[in-house]
Design a protein around this motif. Sequence first.
Motif, PDB file in Angstrom:
ATOM      1  N   LEU A 116       0.842  -1.187   0.000  1.00 55.23           N
ATOM      2  CA  LEU A 116       0.000   0.000   0.000  1.00 55.23           C
ATOM      3  C   LEU A 116       0.880   1.241   0.000  1.00 55.23           C
ATOM      4  O   LEU A 116       1.907   1.288   0.677  1.00 55.23           O
ATOM      5  N   VAL A 117       0.473   2.235  -0.764  1.00 55.89           N
ATOM      6  CA  VAL A 117       1.026   3.573  -0.628  1.00 55.89           C
ATOM      7  C   VAL A 117      -0.003   4.364   0.161  1.00 55.89           C
ATOM      8  O   VAL A 117      -1.128   4.571  -0.299  1.00 55.89           O
ATOM      9  N   ILE A 118       0.346   4.743   1.364  1.00 54.63           N
ATOM     10  CA  ILE A 118      -0.566   5.452   2.249  1.00 54.63           C
ATOM     11  C   ILE A 118      -0.067   6.884   2.414  1.00 54.63           C
ATOM     12  O   ILE A 118       1.095   7.095   2.786  1.00 54.63           O
ATOM     13  N   GLU A 119      -0.922   7.824   2.166  1.00 55.31           N
ATOM     14  CA  GLU A 119      -0.540   9.238   2.148  1.00 55.31           C
ATOM     15  C   GLU A 119      -0.664   9.865   3.540  1.00 55.31           C
ATOM     16  O   GLU A 119      -1.761  10.159   3.992  1.00 55.31           O
ATOM     17  N   PRO A 120       0.451  10.104   4.235  1.00 55.32           N
ATOM     18  CA  PRO A 120       0.372  10.739   5.553  1.00 55.32           C
ATOM     19  C   PRO A 120      -0.099  12.190   5.472  1.00 55.32           C
ATOM     20  O   PRO A 120      -0.705  12.703   6.405  1.00 55.32           O
ATOM     21  N   ILE A 121       0.213  12.840   4.346  1.00 58.04           N
ATOM     22  CA  ILE A 121      -0.121  14.254   4.194  1.00 58.04           C
ATOM     23  C   ILE A 121      -0.191  14.610   2.717  1.00 58.04           C
ATOM     24  O   ILE A 121       0.604  14.139   1.912  1.00 58.04           O
ATOM     25  N   ALA A 122      -1.181  15.408   2.382  1.00 58.10           N
ATOM     26  CA  ALA A 122      -1.215  16.061   1.071  1.00 58.10           C
ATOM     27  C   ALA A 122      -0.831  17.511   1.326  1.00 58.10           C
ATOM     28  O   ALA A 122      -1.632  18.305   1.798  1.00 58.10           O
ATOM     29  N   GLY A 123       0.394  17.826   1.052  1.00 57.67           N
ATOM     30  CA  GLY A 123       0.943  19.138   1.356  1.00 57.67           C
ATOM     31  C   GLY A 123       2.443  19.026   1.510  1.00 57.67           C
ATOM     32  O   GLY A 123       2.944  17.993   1.960  1.00 57.67           O
ATOM     33  N   CYS A 124       3.154  20.063   1.116  1.00 54.76           N
ATOM     34  CA  CYS A 124       4.607  19.987   1.117  1.00 54.76           C
ATOM     35  C   CYS A 124       5.206  21.349   1.453  1.00 54.76           C
ATOM     36  O   CYS A 124       4.547  22.389   1.333  1.00 54.76           O
ATOM     37  N   ASN A 125       6.458  21.332   1.876  1.00 55.59           N
ATOM     38  CA  ASN A 125       7.177  22.562   2.187  1.00 55.59           C
ATOM     39  C   ASN A 125       8.109  22.981   1.060  1.00 55.59           C
ATOM     40  O   ASN A 125       8.865  23.941   1.193  1.00 55.59           O
ATOM     41  N   VAL A 126       8.084  22.247  -0.050  1.00 61.50           N
ATOM     42  CA  VAL A 126       8.935  22.523  -1.202  1.00 61.50           C
ATOM     43  C   VAL A 126       8.080  22.463  -2.459  1.00 61.50           C
ATOM     44  O   VAL A 126       7.152  21.657  -2.541  1.00 61.50           O
ATOM     45  N   THR A 127       8.376  23.316  -3.423  1.00 64.84           N
ATOM     46  CA  THR A 127       7.677  23.286  -4.707  1.00 64.84           C
ATOM     47  C   THR A 127       8.636  22.790  -5.776  1.00 64.84           C
ATOM     48  O   THR A 127       9.696  23.373  -5.987  1.00 64.84           O
TER      49      THR A 127
END
Length: 291
Positions: free
Chosen positions: A27-38
């Motif tokens: 499984l790829v489980i997403e802990p967060i949708a959001g990042c500190n880098v673009t």
Amino acid sequence: MIKQYISRNYLSIPKPVLKQLASPRNLVIEPIAGCNVTCSACPQDQLKRPYGLMTLDHFKRIIDEVNPTSVGLYFMGEPFLNPDIFKMIAYASKRDIKTVINTNGSTLIRDYQLIAESGLTKIAVSVDGYTQETFEAYRHGINSKEVWRGLKLLTMMEAGPHIQVRTLAFESTMKEIALIKQKLKRMNITDHRIIEPIITGWGGKVNADLGVLGDSGRVKNTRPKVCPSLYRLAVTWDGEVLPCCNDVHGENSFGNIYRDSFDHIMWDGSMWKRKAKRQFNICANCYEGED
């Protein structure tokens, strides 16, 4: 061979047998949708679905219901920005589930000790340059010195996860590849992958396609004959079950694991059959290669 057989003969395989042969192990489980880098080719900053954090309770529910053999804790965000990430790793590790994290490396200098002690199986760190200028050419808003320093601190710990460093093969990074390799050698990091920077199936950003790279040690992106994610699914932070992690905008959800049972989502609809036949819109541009 098994993948090819299943994809061609799924209609004739009894459901109980099919569930044994094709149940997702990863499984790829997403802990967060959001990042500190673009990043230039990453659509994280323009997702067509909500941003947010997965809760620890929801993570435990997924693990308990699916019982995978391995979990990738990443997707459309920087995993270490979730404050419960180390509790998630610990929960999976206690069940002998392998855990993998892909990271931009920005928090290593802060979290290296926690990472080393967490039970994490593998960490893949993106290092797309030797100098700050090259780093920022693709990953805007990151401090290269902090990434290198954090990586060094992690290697100095007595225990810890397997460390893999990944470098996207842009023209600018390839000019510095010898320096990158030398620095990694001094850190005793031997697992270094140079990856063709093609981003497929991700709307909104231009692909950075250099063509197929033939040099030894590089990862080549080629069109697969059979779905490379046949035994892998992605689950977003808010519970949507997706065919694979190329579905970054969540356009092919077959149910929400917080509301429906995984067994129902996986086997009572058309999800698995469409995966086997590569019938999703994201499949048309898939060049990820075989597992």
